[in-house]
Motif scaffolding. Structure first.
Motif, PDB file in Angstrom:
ATOM      1  N   THR A   1      85.110  20.761  75.616  1.00 20.46           N
ATOM      2  CA  THR A   1      84.263  20.768  74.461  1.00 20.46           C
ATOM      3  C   THR A   1      84.009  22.068  73.721  1.00 20.46           C
ATOM      4  O   THR A   1      84.049  22.082  72.578  1.00 20.46           O
ATOM      5  CB  THR A   1      82.694  20.381  75.155  1.00 20.46           C
ATOM      6  OG1 THR A   1      82.710  19.227  75.587  1.00 20.46           O
ATOM      7  CG2 THR A   1      81.589  20.293  73.971  1.00 20.46           C
ATOM      8  N   ALA A   2      84.438  23.430  74.405  1.00 20.54           N
ATOM      9  CA  ALA A   2      84.167  24.365  73.344  1.00 20.54           C
ATOM     10  C   ALA A   2      85.372  24.559  72.565  1.00 20.54           C
ATOM     11  O   ALA A   2      85.250  25.035  71.395  1.00 20.54           O
ATOM     12  CB  ALA A   2      84.376  25.787  74.684  1.00 20.54           C
ATOM     13  N   LEU A   3      86.490  24.091  72.928  1.00 19.26           N
ATOM     14  CA  LEU A   3      87.599  23.990  71.883  1.00 19.26           C
ATOM     15  C   LEU A   3      87.343  23.027  70.798  1.00 19.26           C
ATOM     16  O   LEU A   3      87.573  23.362  69.730  1.00 19.26           O
ATOM     17  CB  LEU A   3      88.914  23.391  72.746  1.00 19.26           C
ATOM     18  CG  LEU A   3      90.179  23.134  71.795  1.00 19.26           C
ATOM     19  CD1 LEU A   3      90.735  24.544  71.328  1.00 19.26           C
ATOM     20  CD2 LEU A   3      91.120  22.516  72.348  1.00 19.26           C
ATOM     21  N   LEU A   4      86.671  21.782  71.237  1.00 20.42           N
ATOM     22  CA  LEU A   4      86.267  20.949  70.032  1.00 20.42           C
ATOM     23  C   LEU A   4      85.514  21.614  69.092  1.00 20.42           C
ATOM     24  O   LEU A   4      85.441  21.282  67.923  1.00 20.42           O
ATOM     25  CB  LEU A   4      85.513  19.803  70.692  1.00 20.42           C
ATOM     26  CG  LEU A   4      86.484  18.982  71.435  1.00 20.42           C
ATOM     27  CD1 LEU A   4      85.544  17.459  71.698  1.00 20.42           C
ATOM     28  CD2 LEU A   4      87.816  18.369  70.759  1.00 20.42           C
ATOM     29  N   ARG A   5      84.338  22.417  69.740  1.00 21.84           N
ATOM     30  CA  ARG A   5      83.439  23.093  68.759  1.00 21.84           C
ATOM     31  C   ARG A   5      84.301  23.995  67.828  1.00 21.84           C
ATOM     32  O   ARG A   5      84.040  24.161  66.707  1.00 21.84           O
ATOM     33  CB  ARG A   5      82.398  23.918  69.632  1.00 21.84           C
ATOM     34  CG  ARG A   5      81.347  22.782  70.259  1.00 21.84           C
ATOM     35  CD  ARG A   5      80.281  23.913  70.591  1.00 21.84           C
ATOM     36  NE  ARG A   5      79.392  22.889  71.554  1.00 21.84           N
ATOM     37  CZ  ARG A   5      78.630  22.040  71.043  1.00 21.84           C
ATOM     38  NH1 ARG A   5      78.484  22.069  69.798  1.00 21.84           N
ATOM     39  NH2 ARG A   5      77.953  21.195  71.922  1.00 21.84           N
ATOM     40  N   SER A   6      85.370  24.718  68.463  1.00 20.64           N
ATOM     41  CA  SER A   6      85.812  25.508  67.499  1.00 20.64           C
ATOM     42  C   SER A   6      86.893  24.916  66.568  1.00 20.64           C
ATOM     43  O   SER A   6      87.182  25.153  65.523  1.00 20.64           O
ATOM     44  CB  SER A   6      86.633  26.613  68.352  1.00 20.64           C
ATOM     45  OG  SER A   6      87.809  25.982  69.242  1.00 20.64           O
TER      46      SER A   6
END
Ligand code: ADP
Ligand code: MG
Length: 465
Positions: free
Chosen positions: A22-27
């Motif tokens: 999810t953190a990658l998706l946010r970026s």
């Protein structure tokens, strides 16, 4: 035991290369927003073109009369006619026909393609029945849905920027696609005027808005992927025309060409891209859309066959053939819930030419489908979240006011038919938005909205309006 270890090693590698925490998706969403902003400024290096569509008003519901639409953008094209009855009667009657495009026309000449389309349209017009009414002395009018990137010069004209999705035709890039179509219609002796040229995303947005007033964006997940949304006209620095009275302008993002070093690009993606008709282009699309997902799975299975003898000592020759494994086959395998995965087994026999696979091999294959579909769906959700961020509809307003209901119209064969893809996309979007905001955001299937949407835009831009 050695084989098992090698299989496990490859799978582990694939899982980590294709992972989308999810953190990658946010970026990725943030990168998407900044590419959107660059595109709106007219920065030529922006990977999102953010095309101005000249659609500054979406359908109101008052449209009436007989209109045609033509939808060209993938393996099929569709012709449609609709009798619109205004606010009270809405869609009085609608008919359509679908025609598949012979593969040789996708890589032939511009004239052959447009002649084929115009001929099919002329044939369709001939079957118009008495329940459709064209007022005396009027010309028939058409909304042309053309799902390739176009530099629009007005609501009813625009030049092709490039072909995508397996089309590669000499002599169309730089030409006005409405003139190409109009000339072909004339050669067919068909008297019809194109009053709106729209991308399928814009058609879906228009069709979606007609059905639901809270639709603000449309996303296509079919052979390719793309999105359009309603932008504030004063947030488009590159727009130097008059500000439209509505204050709005629909933007065709062409997000399929999004590129970012945040995207989890694996060796499989790189090799597929390298061998494609358009290397280096449409990178986001190649990780998400229906034309490519099955092919990525094939490439991973091939690696498993080579490096870990997944299908026995010899690598199945069929598996070496690009695009033998189509996304609908992948989807059928992925959804097999029988205890012995017999549908999947039958597909492996049919498509890859390996009979009698063990249950273990079938489970592994299904797991690969899951990894590839999940990555695609999660990346698509990150894109939608990016658009919501751009519009300031990604969170509940801090001033305590209520978040407006926000609807995203989705269409395309991939979203419609690949259930696990669709449900993963929706779950991911909910996750990204968080509980509060997600209760105001709805992703909704706008089935075939683009055809009716194009007809509606043809109506609102009629020469008689
Ligand atoms: P287009 O994008 O070409 O205008 P569609 O929206 O109908 O057309 O999408 C067709 C694409 O949808 C196909 O290329 C295929 O990749 C995908 N698709 C169709 N049926 C299925 C299915 N059952 N499962 C998964 N994908 C599918
Ligand atoms: Mg389509």
């Amino acid at each position: 035991a050695d084989r098992k270890r090698r299989v496990a090693a490859v799978i582990e590698e694939v899982e980590s290369r294709l992972a989308t925490p999810t953190a990658l998706l946010r970026s990725i969403s943030d990168a998407m927003v900044s590419e959107m902003e660059r595109g709106l400024c007219g920065d030529i290096h922006a990977t999102l073109k953010m095309l101005i569509t000249y659609v500054d008003n979406l359908p109101t519901g008052d449209e009436h009369g007989l209109f045609y639409a033509l939808d060209l953008g993938g393996t099929n094209f569709r012709v449609l006619r609709v009798q619109l009855g205004g606010r009270e009667k809405r869609v009085v009657k609608q008919q359509y026909e679908e025609v598949s495009i012979p593969p040789h026309l996708m890589v032939g000449t511009s004239m052959e393609l447009f002649d084929f389309i115009a001929a099919a349209l002329a044939k369709f017009v001939d079957t118009e029945g008495d329940d459709f009414h064209l007022p005396e002395g009027r010309q028939r009018e058409l909304g042309f849905t053309f799902s390739f990137p176009v530099n629009q010069t007005s609501i009813s004209s625009g030049t092709l920027i490039k072909w995508t999705k397996g089309f590669s035709i000499n002599g169309t890039v730089g030409e006005d696609v409405v003139s190409e179509l109009s000339n072909a219609m004339e050669r067919q002796g068909l008297d019809m005027k194109v009053t709106a040229l729209v991308n399928d995303t814009v058609g879906t947005l228009a069709g979606g808005r007609y059905m639901d007033n809270d639709v603000v964006a449309a996303v296509i997940l079919g052979t390719g992927t793309n999105a359009a949304y309603v932008e504030y006209a004063n947030a488009i620095p590159k727009w130097n025309g008059l500000l439209p009275r509505s204050g709005n302008m629909v933007i065709n993002t062409e997000w399929g060409s999004f590129k970012s070093d945040k995207l989890p690009l694996s060796e499989f993606d790189k090799a597929m891209d390298f061998e494609s008709l358009n290397p280096g282009e449409q990178i986001y699309e190649k990780m998400i859309s229906g034309m490519y997902l099955g092919e990525i799975v094939r490439r991973i299975l091939l690696k498993l066959a080579h490096d870990a003898s997944l299908f026995g000592d010899v690598v199945p020759t069929k598996l070496e053939q690009p695009f033998v494994l189509r996304t609908p086959d992948m989807s059928a395998m992925h959804h097999d819930s029988s205890h012995d995965l017999k549908i999947l087994g039958a597909k492996l026999k049919d498509v890859v030419g390996v009979p009698n696979t063990s249950l273990e091999v079938r489970y592994i294959t299904r797991h690969i489908c899951d990894i590839v579909a999940e990555r695609g769906a999660r990346l698509a959700a990150a894109g939608i979240y990016g658009i919501l961020k751009k519009l300031g509809r990604d969170k509940v307003p801090s001033d305590g006011s209520k978040m407006p209901r926000t609807v995203i119209a989705l269409d395309g064969g991939l979203y419609e038919h690949y259930k696990k893809f669709g449900s993963c996309l929706e779950a991911t979007l909910t996750d990204l938005l968080g509980e509060d905001a997600s209760s105001s955001v709805v992703a909704k299937l706008a089935n075939d909205g683009s055809g009716i949407g194009a007809a509606l835009l043809a109506a609102s831009h009629s020469q008689y309006a």
